[in-house]
Structure formats: C-alpha cells, structure tokens
Design a protein around this motif. Structure first.
Motif, PDB file in Angstrom:
ATOM      1  N   LEU A  16      38.033  40.152  38.664  1.00  0.00           N
ATOM      2  CA  LEU A  16      38.206  41.559  38.296  1.00  0.00           C
ATOM      3  C   LEU A  16      39.199  41.693  37.136  1.00  0.00           C
ATOM      4  O   LEU A  16      38.974  42.456  36.193  1.00  0.00           O
ATOM      5  CB  LEU A  16      38.719  42.326  39.520  1.00  0.00           C
ATOM      6  CG  LEU A  16      38.500  43.832  39.510  1.00  0.00           C
ATOM      7  CD1 LEU A  16      37.048  44.190  39.254  1.00  0.00           C
ATOM      8  CD2 LEU A  16      38.934  44.420  40.859  1.00  0.00           C
ATOM      9  N   LEU A  20      38.230  43.429  33.635  1.00  0.00           N
ATOM     10  CA  LEU A  20      38.934  44.629  33.175  1.00  0.00           C
ATOM     11  C   LEU A  20      39.640  44.367  31.844  1.00  0.00           C
ATOM     12  O   LEU A  20      39.689  45.235  30.973  1.00  0.00           O
ATOM     13  CB  LEU A  20      39.935  45.116  34.236  1.00  0.00           C
ATOM     14  CG  LEU A  20      39.296  45.581  35.556  1.00  0.00           C
ATOM     15  CD1 LEU A  20      40.360  46.084  36.533  1.00  0.00           C
ATOM     16  CD2 LEU A  20      38.257  46.674  35.326  1.00  0.00           C
ATOM     17  N   TYR A  41      31.709  46.403  46.262  1.00  0.00           N
ATOM     18  CA  TYR A  41      33.135  46.730  46.233  1.00  0.00           C
ATOM     19  C   TYR A  41      33.983  45.462  46.079  1.00  0.00           C
ATOM     20  O   TYR A  41      33.538  44.354  46.386  1.00  0.00           O
ATOM     21  CB  TYR A  41      33.540  47.463  47.527  1.00  0.00           C
ATOM     22  CG  TYR A  41      33.168  46.712  48.791  1.00  0.00           C
ATOM     23  CD1 TYR A  41      33.962  45.673  49.273  1.00  0.00           C
ATOM     24  CD2 TYR A  41      32.001  47.022  49.485  1.00  0.00           C
ATOM     25  CE1 TYR A  41      33.614  44.973  50.415  1.00  0.00           C
ATOM     26  CE2 TYR A  41      31.643  46.329  50.637  1.00  0.00           C
ATOM     27  CZ  TYR A  41      32.451  45.300  51.090  1.00  0.00           C
ATOM     28  OH  TYR A  41      32.097  44.595  52.208  1.00  0.00           O
ATOM     29  N   HIS A  42      35.200  45.695  45.592  1.00  0.00           N
ATOM     30  CA  HIS A  42      36.230  44.645  45.568  1.00  0.00           C
ATOM     31  C   HIS A  42      37.035  44.807  46.849  1.00  0.00           C
ATOM     32  O   HIS A  42      37.443  45.923  47.177  1.00  0.00           O
ATOM     33  CB  HIS A  42      37.131  44.861  44.339  1.00  0.00           C
ATOM     34  CG  HIS A  42      38.510  44.283  44.465  1.00  0.00           C
ATOM     35  ND1 HIS A  42      38.768  42.944  44.313  1.00  0.00           N
ATOM     36  CD2 HIS A  42      39.708  44.860  44.738  1.00  0.00           C
ATOM     37  CE1 HIS A  42      40.075  42.722  44.478  1.00  0.00           C
ATOM     38  NE2 HIS A  42      40.664  43.870  44.747  1.00  0.00           N
ATOM     39  N   VAL A  63      37.697  48.742  47.160  1.00  0.00           N
ATOM     40  CA  VAL A  63      37.575  49.668  46.033  1.00  0.00           C
ATOM     41  C   VAL A  63      36.184  49.474  45.446  1.00  0.00           C
ATOM     42  O   VAL A  63      35.756  48.340  45.204  1.00  0.00           O
ATOM     43  CB  VAL A  63      38.617  49.329  44.930  1.00  0.00           C
ATOM     44  CG1 VAL A  63      38.565  50.362  43.818  1.00  0.00           C
ATOM     45  CG2 VAL A  63      40.024  49.225  45.501  1.00  0.00           C
ATOM     46  N   SER A  67      33.690  52.261  40.324  1.00  0.00           N
ATOM     47  CA  SER A  67      34.787  53.141  39.916  1.00  0.00           C
ATOM     48  C   SER A  67      35.769  52.429  38.980  1.00  0.00           C
ATOM     49  O   SER A  67      36.646  53.065  38.405  1.00  0.00           O
ATOM     50  CB  SER A  67      35.532  53.660  41.157  1.00  0.00           C
ATOM     51  OG  SER A  67      36.269  52.603  41.748  1.00  0.00           O
ATOM     52  N   LEU A  68      35.615  51.118  38.825  1.00  0.00           N
ATOM     53  CA  LEU A  68      36.582  50.370  38.011  1.00  0.00           C
ATOM     54  C   LEU A  68      36.019  49.911  36.665  1.00  0.00           C
ATOM     55  O   LEU A  68      36.760  49.761  35.704  1.00  0.00           O
ATOM     56  CB  LEU A  68      37.069  49.127  38.775  1.00  0.00           C
ATOM     57  CG  LEU A  68      37.729  49.382  40.136  1.00  0.00           C
ATOM     58  CD1 LEU A  68      38.092  48.057  40.793  1.00  0.00           C
ATOM     59  CD2 LEU A  68      38.975  50.241  39.979  1.00  0.00           C
ATOM     60  N   TYR A 383      46.796  48.071  42.946  1.00  0.00           N
ATOM     61  CA  TYR A 383      45.963  49.269  42.777  1.00  0.00           C
ATOM     62  C   TYR A 383      46.228  49.896  41.407  1.00  0.00           C
ATOM     63  O   TYR A 383      45.314  50.355  40.734  1.00  0.00           O
ATOM     64  CB  TYR A 383      46.256  50.297  43.880  1.00  0.00           C
ATOM     65  CG  TYR A 383      45.804  49.856  45.262  1.00  0.00           C
ATOM     66  CD1 TYR A 383      44.497  49.446  45.489  1.00  0.00           C
ATOM     67  CD2 TYR A 383      46.681  49.863  46.338  1.00  0.00           C
ATOM     68  CE1 TYR A 383      44.073  49.046  46.738  1.00  0.00           C
ATOM     69  CE2 TYR A 383      46.266  49.469  47.603  1.00  0.00           C
ATOM     70  CZ  TYR A 383      44.963  49.057  47.797  1.00  0.00           C
ATOM     71  OH  TYR A 383      44.544  48.663  49.028  1.00  0.00           O
ATOM     72  N   VAL A 386      44.511  47.889  38.529  1.00  0.00           N
ATOM     73  CA  VAL A 386      43.055  47.992  38.370  1.00  0.00           C
ATOM     74  C   VAL A 386      42.571  49.433  38.226  1.00  0.00           C
ATOM     75  O   VAL A 386      41.580  49.691  37.553  1.00  0.00           O
ATOM     76  CB  VAL A 386      42.265  47.266  39.493  1.00  0.00           C
ATOM     77  CG1 VAL A 386      42.518  45.792  39.454  1.00  0.00           C
ATOM     78  CG2 VAL A 386      42.575  47.817  40.874  1.00  0.00           C
ATOM     79  N   GLY A 387      43.282  50.381  38.834  1.00  0.00           N
ATOM     80  CA  GLY A 387      42.746  51.747  38.816  1.00  0.00           C
ATOM     81  C   GLY A 387      43.750  52.826  38.452  1.00  0.00           C
ATOM     82  O   GLY A 387      43.434  54.016  38.585  1.00  0.00           O
ATOM     83  N   LEU A 391      44.240  55.637  41.770  1.00  0.00           N
ATOM     84  CA  LEU A 391      43.866  54.693  42.831  1.00  0.00           C
ATOM     85  C   LEU A 391      45.054  54.441  43.779  1.00  0.00           C
ATOM     86  O   LEU A 391      44.870  54.294  44.991  1.00  0.00           O
ATOM     87  CB  LEU A 391      43.363  53.373  42.236  1.00  0.00           C
ATOM     88  CG  LEU A 391      42.697  52.427  43.230  1.00  0.00           C
ATOM     89  CD1 LEU A 391      41.433  53.047  43.823  1.00  0.00           C
ATOM     90  CD2 LEU A 391      42.364  51.089  42.601  1.00  0.00           C
TER      91      LEU A 391
END
Ligand code: FAD
Ligand code: NAD
Length: 398
Positions: A16, A20, A41-42, A63, A67-68, A383, A386-387, A391
């Motif tokens: 991830l 990203l 999901y992750h 997550v 959404s990421l 969190y 990544v978000g 998040l």
C-alpha cells in the motif's frame, strides 16, 4: 511501445505504501500501475490481536482499498495470486486464465505461519493472520463458552485458552484477552476463576531478546490478571483436544491459538528464488538477487543489521521499504538512479491490552499508561499516512 507496467502484489503495509507513493509521484503518462490484493480492503495487521480477542470490531481494523487509491492512476485487481514467473515476467491469478505481465514487480504478499514442522498446527490451531482468521478466534471462544454453559459435564477444556508462543503477537493477544475475559465471563455467567489462560513459550523467557525490565513488567502485569506462563516449554503437537508439550504432557483446550512465528510466502520458493525461512535476502535497492525488475518488501524480504543479524519482520520495516521503493521506481522510470535503502529503527512498543504497554522509543524505556498512549499514536499515524485526518477520525478508537 506501451507504458511501463508496475504490478504491486499485496495491499499490506509495504504494498500500500508503494502504491500510494507511486500514485502521488507519477503522472498518468509515466506508468501503468496495477495493485493486486485478495480482499477489497486493507487490513491493519498490527491490530489483528484486538478483533481476535473481541475487544475491537473488525471494521476498525480494515480500510476499503477503493477509498485510498486514485482509480485514474491505479488499476485495482481483487484476486488471489497463485504464482509468478520471474523469467517470463508474468503473475498468475486464481480468477483469470490470462497472466498479468509486468516490467517491474513488487512482491508484498506478507508472511505465512511458521510451524517449525510441529504436527497438527495448520489442522487444529487458530491463527492470527487475516481478518477472517481472527473472526474465527473470537467466535470459537464465544461458542465454546456457551457450550460450557449448556453442558452437564462442564468440561474445563472448553474454557481453557492456550496461546502458543510468547513473542510480541502472543503477548499482545494475551493482553487483549485479559481485558475481554471479565466481560465474557459475565456474559456467559461463568466465574472468572474457572477460566484458564495459558501462554506457552519454548524459550527460557517471555519475549526472548527484549529488554529484561520491560519483560518483567509485562509478565507481572499479565500474571496479576490471571495469565499462566509456561516458559522453556516447546509445544510438540497440536491435536483436536489441545496441545502436547515437550516431555509428553497434554494440556487439553478447545481454544488453541498459534502465535509461534512467521515465515516468508511460499510463492517465492515456488518461483525458484533462494530463501531463508521463506524470505529473500534483498540487495540495497530491495531487489531479489539476479533480477533488476523484481522487488521484494515487507515480511518477505530479509535485510541484515550491523551485527549481520536479520531485522525482524515488522510493519515499521515494510512501511519504510514501501516509501523508499516508490521513490526509487519513480527515479528509475525518469532515467535517474535509485537510492540505497537503510532501515531506521524508531522503537518497539507492544500493548498489554487497552490500559498498558511496554516499549523502547529511541533509547527510552516506556511502560504502563504512557506506553499505551504511544502505542495508540503509532496506530493512528498509520491511518493518517494512508488516509489523512478523515481516516484517523473514522477508524481511531479513543
Ligand atoms: P501484510 O501487511 O501482512 O499484507 C499482506 C497483504 O497481501 C494482505 O493484504 C493480504 O491479504 C495480501 N495477500 C496475501 N496473500 C495473497 C495472495 N495470495 N493473493 C493476493 N493477496 C494476498 N509490526 C510493527 O512494526 N509494529 C507492531 O505493533 C506490530 N504489531 C503486530 C501485531 C500483530 C497481531 C501481528 C500479527 C503483527 C504485527 N506486526 C507489527 C508485524 C506487521 O504486521 C507485519 O510485519 C506487516 O504487516 C508486514 O507487512 P507486509 O506489507 O509485508 O504484509
Ligand atoms: P516471533 O517469532 O517474534 O515469536 C514467536 C515466539 O514463539 C517466540 O518467542 C518463539 O520462541 C516461540 N515458539 C516458537 N516455536 C514454539 C513452540 N513450538 N512452542 C512454544 N513456543 C514456540 O513471532 P510473532 O510474535 O508472531 O511476531 C512476528 C513478527 O511480527 C516479529 O518480527 C515481531 O517483532 C512482529 N510483531 C511486532 C509487534 C510490535 O512491535 N508490537 C507485535 C506483534 C508482532
């Protein structure tokens, strides 16, 4: 000629972070990026002990990948990787006849359970290695507590929980159970003192290799809350009835959870790569020996420290590798040179349930409430990375 194809396997900490980073640094015309993951999901592997014990709703430990990622830049394929061929530069997927071809492959499929050849582990023990596997642990314990309550015989093994291995995973799981058991006992009308929670460790100490003061603190904290430790006691077999210990003693339990260590993913060996406990010793750019286009990160990579000993596989390592690799792939695609990867150990903090933890941060030892707060901040940082803040507010439990 088409765009260079980067295929990233696994949306864990390493994969991830790579994706990203790539989606941030590269523009549309520079590469075709594909992320492959089993689930949509992750899951936050470092939190799996909490839903396993039933102290956290599993939704807080996952997550949605959608959404990421930016779908304009990254293609997401939800499928199971069944193999790859580093010579043909192809990845095989369970749900597709057509292999995925790549110019650069990032292998980040995470670890598998290490059994050390112990009989019956995969058949009879519960494992903390995915969101689904930890759901089973919680449900198994609840089911057995209700069976105990329903039955005439009141068999003790139904309310005996055995955790094999007192490494960080075992200790963190035991810590969560210590929090959960009083509530569970009230829920099923079982006196707390009837329930046994036994943590079995082969080495002469709990958390082998960790700071002695902190280990002593953890052992006292957990023993005061009813945990029985059996050290210098290797488990020799896991059976449908419990565990068999070295010397032949049998400990009956219908709830055996195996946390005796991890190894690299077997797909690496199947692809013909040389491994040590399933992990590939990577070069300074995180490449498998002999391949310019095959990068191995996270629990599947092996890197030696200054004392020539392997770093333990951690999320901290996987994250740093993913971040560095995204920069290096960007540099390579733009005709530049990659930079050598160097791991920076920031510390180690392990929770003992919701109210306490132990750890080393920088050179400082921390324990108790302060360490517990630091542990929470570390979780929230992921969190955030990544978000962002939305998040953190959605997933963080205060
Ligand atoms: P992972 O994060 O495990 O991700 C692998 C991904 O690949 C998953 O999404 C999985 O679904 C996917 N996948 C696997 N096989 C396939 C397949 N065949 N096809 C498609 N997709 C597949 N480390 C720390 O640094 N700090 C901690 O506090 C900490 N706490 C931990 C607590 C627990 C309970 C556990 C179990 C581990 C903890 N660790 C911690 C270790 C850390 O979680 C791992 O080192 C880290 O998750 C490794 O990252 P990774 O990217 O290699 O793989
Ligand atoms: P581990 O290898 O760290 O610990 C496994 C433990 O099981 C060891 O103490 C080992 O002696 C014991 N063991 C092995 N075989 C046994 C047997 N037959 N019977 C009884 N005991 C046996 O594995 P882990 O705890 O799953 O951790 C995996 C990785 O994840 C490690 O690198 C760890 O550092 C990391 N991790 C970190 C954290 C954290 O930083 N908070 C939390 C969990 C995991």
């Amino acid at each position: 000629m088409g765009l260079p194809k980067i295929v990233v396997l696994g949306a864990g900490y390493g994969g991830l972070m790579t994706v990203l980073g790539l989606q941030k640094q590269l523009n549309h015309q520079e590469a075709e990026i594909t992320l492959v993951n089993l689930n949509p999901y992750h899951y936050v592997t470092t939190k799996l002990h909490e839903p396993a014990a039933g102290t956290l709703d599993p939704d807080y430990a996952r997550v949605s990948i959608d959404s990421l990622i930016n779908r304009d830049k990254v293609r997401f394929v939800q499928d199971k990787v069944t193999g790859f061929d580093p010579e043909k530069k192809q990845v095989h997927l369970e749900g597709s006849e057509e292999p995925l071809s790549y110019d650069y492959l990032v292998f980040g499929l995470g670890a598998e359970t290490e059994t050390f050849g112990t009989k019956g582990v995969l058949e009879n023990a519960l494992l903390i290695n995915s969101l689904n596997s930890v759901r089973m642990i919680r449900e198994r314990i609840e089911y057995n507590f209700s069976r105990y309550q329903m039955s005439e015989e009141k068999s003790d093994e139904l309310i005996t929980i055995v955790v094999g291995g007192a490494g960080f995973t075992g200790i963190e799981f035991v810590g969560e159970l210590v929090d959960r058991l009083p509530k569970l006992c009230r829920q099923f009308d079982i006196p707390r003192e009837k329930v046994r929670l036994v943590n079995i460790e082969a080495a002469p100490t709990v958390l082998p290799g960790f700071d002695k003061d902190l280990v002593d603190y953890a052992v006292k904290y957990l023993e005061d809350r009813g945990v029985e430790f059996r050290i210098s006691t290797p488990i020799e077999a896991v059976t449908p009835d419990g565990v068999v210990l070295k010397g032949g003693e049998e400990l009956k339990s219908a709830n055996v959870v195996w946390t005796c260590g991890v190894r690299g993913n077997s797909l690496l060996e199947k692809a013909g790569l040389e491994t040590m406990r399933g992990r590939v010793k990577v070069d300074e750019f995180l490449r498998a020996p002999g391949y310019e286009d095959l990068f191995i990160i996270g629990d599947n990579s092996l890197i030696l420290n200054d004392q020539e000993r392997p770093y333990p596989p951690t999320a901290q390592m996987a994250m740093q590798q993913g971040e560095a690799l995204a920069k290096n792939l960007t540099a390579i695609l733009r005709g530049g040179s990659p930079t050598s990867f160097r791991f920076q150990l920031k510390g180690t903090v392990a929770s003992l349930g919701k109210g306490s933890a132990i750890g080393i941060v920088g050179n400082r030892k921390v324990f108790g409430t302060q360490a517990s707060l630091i542990k929470r901040l570390i979780d929230w940082r992921w969190y955030y990375m990544v978000g962002g803040l939305p998040l953190v507010f959605k997933k963080a439990k205060f």
